[in-house]
Design an enzyme around this catalytic site. Structure first.
Site, PDB file in Angstrom:
ATOM      1  N   GLU A  95     -53.056  27.193 -14.588  1.00 52.69           N
ATOM      2  CA  GLU A  95     -53.739  28.253 -14.370  1.00 52.69           C
ATOM      3  C   GLU A  95     -55.095  28.089 -13.939  1.00 52.69           C
ATOM      4  OE1 GLU A  95     -52.530  31.141 -17.601  1.00 52.69           O
ATOM      5  OE2 GLU A  95     -54.888  31.264 -17.976  1.00 52.69           O
ATOM      6  N   GLU A 110     -54.508  27.980 -10.199  1.00 51.34           N
ATOM      7  CA  GLU A 110     -54.403  29.356  -9.747  1.00 51.34           C
ATOM      8  C   GLU A 110     -55.623  29.991  -9.442  1.00 51.34           C
ATOM      9  OE1 GLU A 110     -51.673  31.374 -12.195  1.00 51.34           O
ATOM     10  OE2 GLU A 110     -51.839  33.306 -10.890  1.00 51.34           O
ATOM     11  N   CYS A 117     -50.523  34.216 -21.390  1.00 54.63           N
ATOM     12  CA  CYS A 117     -49.932  33.379 -22.586  1.00 54.63           C
ATOM     13  C   CYS A 117     -49.394  34.208 -23.653  1.00 54.63           C
ATOM     14  CB  CYS A 117     -50.940  32.484 -23.272  1.00 54.63           C
ATOM     15  SG  CYS A 117     -52.195  31.628 -22.226  1.00 54.63           S
ATOM     16  N   SER A 171     -51.775  36.442 -14.287  1.00 54.84           N
ATOM     17  CA  SER A 171     -51.450  34.786 -13.785  1.00 54.84           C
ATOM     18  C   SER A 171     -49.970  34.837 -13.805  1.00 54.84           C
ATOM     19  CB  SER A 171     -52.101  33.835 -14.853  1.00 54.84           C
ATOM     20  OG  SER A 171     -51.355  32.733 -14.887  1.00 54.84           O
ATOM     21  N   LYS A 201     -42.748  36.433 -29.064  1.00 59.93           N
ATOM     22  CA  LYS A 201     -42.160  35.325 -28.487  1.00 59.93           C
ATOM     23  C   LYS A 201     -40.743  35.256 -28.589  1.00 59.93           C
ATOM     24  CE  LYS A 201     -45.949  32.909 -27.288  1.00 59.93           C
ATOM     25  NZ  LYS A 201     -46.254  32.578 -25.824  1.00 59.93           N
ATOM     26  N   GLU A 252     -39.919  37.384 -25.356  1.00 58.85           N
ATOM     27  CA  GLU A 252     -40.100  36.519 -24.500  1.00 58.85           C
ATOM     28  C   GLU A 252     -38.992  35.539 -24.101  1.00 58.85           C
ATOM     29  OE1 GLU A 252     -43.272  33.530 -24.731  1.00 58.85           O
ATOM     30  OE2 GLU A 252     -44.054  34.072 -22.648  1.00 58.85           O
ATOM     31  N   GLU A 298     -35.679  35.800 -16.660  1.00 56.54           N
ATOM     32  CA  GLU A 298     -36.388  35.211 -15.595  1.00 56.54           C
ATOM     33  C   GLU A 298     -36.987  33.763 -16.107  1.00 56.54           C
ATOM     34  OE1 GLU A 298     -36.981  38.248 -16.605  1.00 56.54           O
ATOM     35  OE2 GLU A 298     -39.312  38.488 -16.914  1.00 56.54           O
ATOM     36  N   CYS A 331     -53.811  34.179 -31.674  1.00 57.37           N
ATOM     37  CA  CYS A 331     -52.559  33.950 -32.339  1.00 57.37           C
ATOM     38  C   CYS A 331     -52.462  33.629 -33.751  1.00 57.37           C
ATOM     39  CB  CYS A 331     -51.994  32.805 -31.563  1.00 57.37           C
ATOM     40  SG  CYS A 331     -52.054  32.892 -29.789  1.00 57.37           S
TER      41      CYS A 331
END
Ligand code: FES
Ligand code: FES
Lengths: 580, 157
Positions: free
Chosen positions: A280, A283, A300, A320, A359, A362, A367, A504
């Site tokens: 990241e 990037e 994230c 990102s 999560k 996710e 993908e 988190c």
């Protein structure tokens, strides 16, 4: 000067600032007035009437929403008050399924505790018609059981604060239910799976979709090679389930417990957090240098990502392209580690332990995988891990401290603080500074991005570049920030967004903390302490200094943002509709 | 069709007029109901988006107040009074009969769009209990046995 108001509570004289509620004032007189629906900043609607007190008024008053007045005389413990509270509980029970024995919230259920504390003897006093609701199992992350719902509306408040608002109070009278419009199931709404509704539910009406059975099954299967990885915030809160004080880091014991549960390898999502910073960070540098889309926004938090896809799709190019840390770890486990260990990736099962219910969703994104294999196979929350440890009879408190397995077990202080709002930003700045300037960063502590405010801003000098950054936590705050960017009021280079308030540490999968604590203690700040002190204690505090990170680039990935890194560690996003 | 479009344009105007007000949801729902005869899912979504509130909030309000109807009403609205006087004179049985004859529940409309059944509060005709109203026609001192014939009359007309 704040105006002070004198009043008497149960014969004790106290003085409190104007605007204080009787509930808050009573604490000063060492009285804990019972509450059920009230949750500070989330639900202040005064609907359960458990907190009633006698103020000499014609009727008893709800202390949680009653501001103090000068010379008020409050009685919190009279026969009438006690009888009213008990009656209210009995009425609530008349429409509750009372199946405590198999309820995931048993022993930290606020309703259960109140019944015990207030001496409810007969839970069936008002037995009669009862609503029966089917379970809503449609979501990958959240289970709704309205048979246990007490209509306190805390979940509605939490969802609204997230600017999601997919559940609300519907209908009226006996038919009132917390539901989605037209009784649609949660999966068909634009729910972001953050689980804040679970975190605030006083009873067992909202829980995570439990996957412990699936994990037990693969652990018992000798053909499977089961690899586990815990997120940074798990170690900051897991101890609470085993009697440790809030804010105690239990990393070593957690690793030890995981080994005893039978996982073949215990790697650390923190390693992947360092990897994320590399990808990241580079990037960001690339976007800044080559005129890419700015501000770049972190990716994230899967709750935030889904929020962006539903509610702010115009910002998708700003996200990102990095996968989240545990997904990166999953991808590396099934390629890099599989190669090194000589294991067929098809036999590997990656289990992530996350402070997060989003999560779970996710991990099922199509993908996020490679060669027909998902990067991560199963996600359990901190609560589910605790449940497994208890079921296995492991004496957690007395376990020795053990270390993560080599290859993907090493991490820096920068990775540890990923678990708290501002942490990813701070970690990124530590690395970006050194990479861009080629100089050593003397003070690695970026205090401007720490703390529990919903939106934090800073301008950081990196060489001759003034980098404008913003950090926000909760999707509600993210919406505010994005609106201010849309209106042209604000411009930034880099933004960190965490879906849950505080990051988190306060994720929807963390140990439940009841309102009796949450109303008085900032649990986010307490848990964050565990992470910041672990960061302080590490010799390596910058992601690019992690020797295992150096090794993975040298042996496998090449360099950050290389072709291979792009293939395995980056992803794409797509606009989602508001309604299905 | 143009009539249809006009209705939506009118709704847009109503939303615009109330947008900045506090507590805009109730009046907007009320006017939407006047325009469309009901507040359908479609209309509620437009209101939610227009006022910047969630669909849950709109739906919550629309289902809390009995004056709002989620489906278009039928040509004939049959209301059976469940007020105290009618209820003790067995109006529930009249309502049940009406529902079973038409194959719908209170609050619903028949598939052919002919009848909507409602359970109402006191209609102010307690002397005639139990009472049913179909549009402006009042039927008093009813027994369930009379219901099929009454329905047949409207079907025929
Ligand atoms: S009314 Fe005060 S806690 Fe519910
Ligand atoms: S123990 Fe399950 S709702 Fe209270």
């Amino acid at each position: 000067m704040e105006q002070m108001i004198p009043l008497t509570i149960d014969g004790v004289k106290v003085e409190v600032p104007a605007g204080t509620t009787v509930l808050e004032a009573a604490r000063k007189a060492n009285v804990n007035i019972p509450t059920l629906c009230y949750l500070k900043d989330i639900n202040e609607t005064g609907n359960c009437r458990l907190c009633v007190v006698d103020t000499g008024a014609r009727t008893l008053q709800a202390a949680c929403v009653l501001p103090v007045t000068p010379n008020m005389v409050v009685k919190t413990n009279t026969p009438a008050v006690r009888a009213a509270r008990k009656l209210n509980l009995e009425l609530i029970l008349s429409n509750h399924d009372k199946k405590c024995l198999s309820c995931p919230r048993s022993q930290n259920c606020e309703l259960q505790k109140l019944c015990l504390d207030l001496g409810v003897e007969n839970g069936d006093r008002f037995a009669g018609a009862q609503n029966e609701y089917p379970l809503d199992l449609s979501s990958t992350s959240i289970v709704r059981d309205n048979n246990k719902c007490i209509l306190c509306r805390r979940c509605v408040g939490a969802c609204k604060n997230q600017k999601v608002g997919v559940i609300g109070a519907m209908m009226r009278g006996f038919k009132t239910a917390i539901a989605s419009p037209w009784d649609k199931d949660l999966a068909s709404m634009a729910c972001i799976n953050c689980g804040q509704c679970i975190a605030v539910c006083p009873v067992g009406a909202l829980t995570e979709k439990d996957e412990t059975k699936e994990v037990w099954d693969v652990l018992a299967d000798p053909t499977k090679h089961v690899v586990v990885q815990p997120a940074p915030a798990v170690r900051a809160a897991l101890g609470e389930e085993f009697g440790f004080e809030m804010g105690t880091s239990v990393t070593g014991k957690m690793v030890s417990a995981m080994k005893r549960l039978g996982f073949d390898k215990v790697f650390d999502t923190d390693f992947a957090a360092d990897l994320t910073i590399m990808e990241e960070g580079y990037e960001l540098i690339d976007r800044v240098k080559n005129g890419g889309v700015l501000p770049m926004i972190t990716s994230c938090s899967p709750g935030w990502i889904k929020f962006c896809e539903h509610y702010y799709p115009e910002f998708i190019p700003n996200l990102s392209s990095c996968k989240s840390p545990h997904e990166m770890a999953g991808a590396m486990i099934k390629t890099y580690y599989a190669e090194k260990a000589g294991v067929d990736p098809k036999d590997i099962v990656v289990v992530s332990v996350m402070p997060c219910t989003a999560k779970k969703f996710e991990a099922k994104r199509p993908e996020l995988g490679h060669d027909g294999l998902a990067d991560v196979d199963m996600v359990i929350t901190t609560r589910e891990l605790a449940r497994m440890i208890k079921e296995a009879g492991i004496d957690f408190a007395n376990l020795p401290e053990e270390n993560f397995d080599k290859l993907m077990g090493e991490s820096t202080g920068a990775a540890v603080i990923f678990g708290v709002t501002g942490g990813v930003m701070e970690a990124a700045l530590r690395t970006a500074y050194e990479v861009l300037t080629g100089e050593e960063l003397k003070d690695v502590n970026f205090h401007a991005v720490r703390g529990m405010e919903g939106i934090k801003e800073a301008t950081v000098k990196v060489g001759d570049l003034d980098v404008n950054v913003a950090v926000c936590s909760s999707t509600g705050k993210a919406a505010e920030l994005l609106d201010s960017i849309k209106n042209g009021e604000k411009t930034y280079h880099f933004i960190e967004v965490m879906g849950c308030p505080g990051g988190c540490v306060n994720g929807g999968g963390q140990p439940i903390v009841t309102a009796q604590v949450r109303n008085w203690v900032d649990i986010r700040a307490e848990r964050a302490k565990a992470l910041y002190s672990e960061d302080e204690s590490k010799t390596l505090r910058k992601s690019h200094e992690n020797p295992e990170i150096k090794a993975i680039y040298a042996d496998f990935l090449g360099e950050p943002n290389s072709h291979k890194a792009h293939e395995l560690l980056h992803t794409t996003y797509a606009k989602r509709e508001l309604y299905k | 069709m143009s009539n249809h479009n006009e209705k939506y344009e009118k709704l847009a105007e109503v939303i615009k007029a109330h947008k900045e007000q506090k507590g805009a949801l109730m009046p907007v729902l009320q006017e939407a109901q006047n325009i469309f005869g009901c507040v359908s899912e479609d209309v509620q979504k437009i209101i939610a988006e227009g006022l910047g509130v969630t669909l849950s909030e709109v739906y919550g309000v629309a289902t809390f107040y009995s004056q709002f109807s989620l489906q278009p009403k039928g040509q004939y609205v049959a209301g059976v009074c469940l007020g105290t006087a009618c209820y003790v004179k067995n109006s529930q049985k009249v309502l049940d009969k009406l529902c079973s004859e038409l194959g719908i529940q209170p609050g619903q409309t028949t598939a052919d769009g002919l009848f909507t059944v409602q359970a109402t509060r006191c209609l102010g005709a307690c002397g005639l209990a139990p009472v049913m109203m179909i549009n402006d026609d009042v039927y008093g001192r009813l027994t369930e046995a009379e219901v099929p014939a009454i329905i047949a009359k409207y079907k025929a007309s």
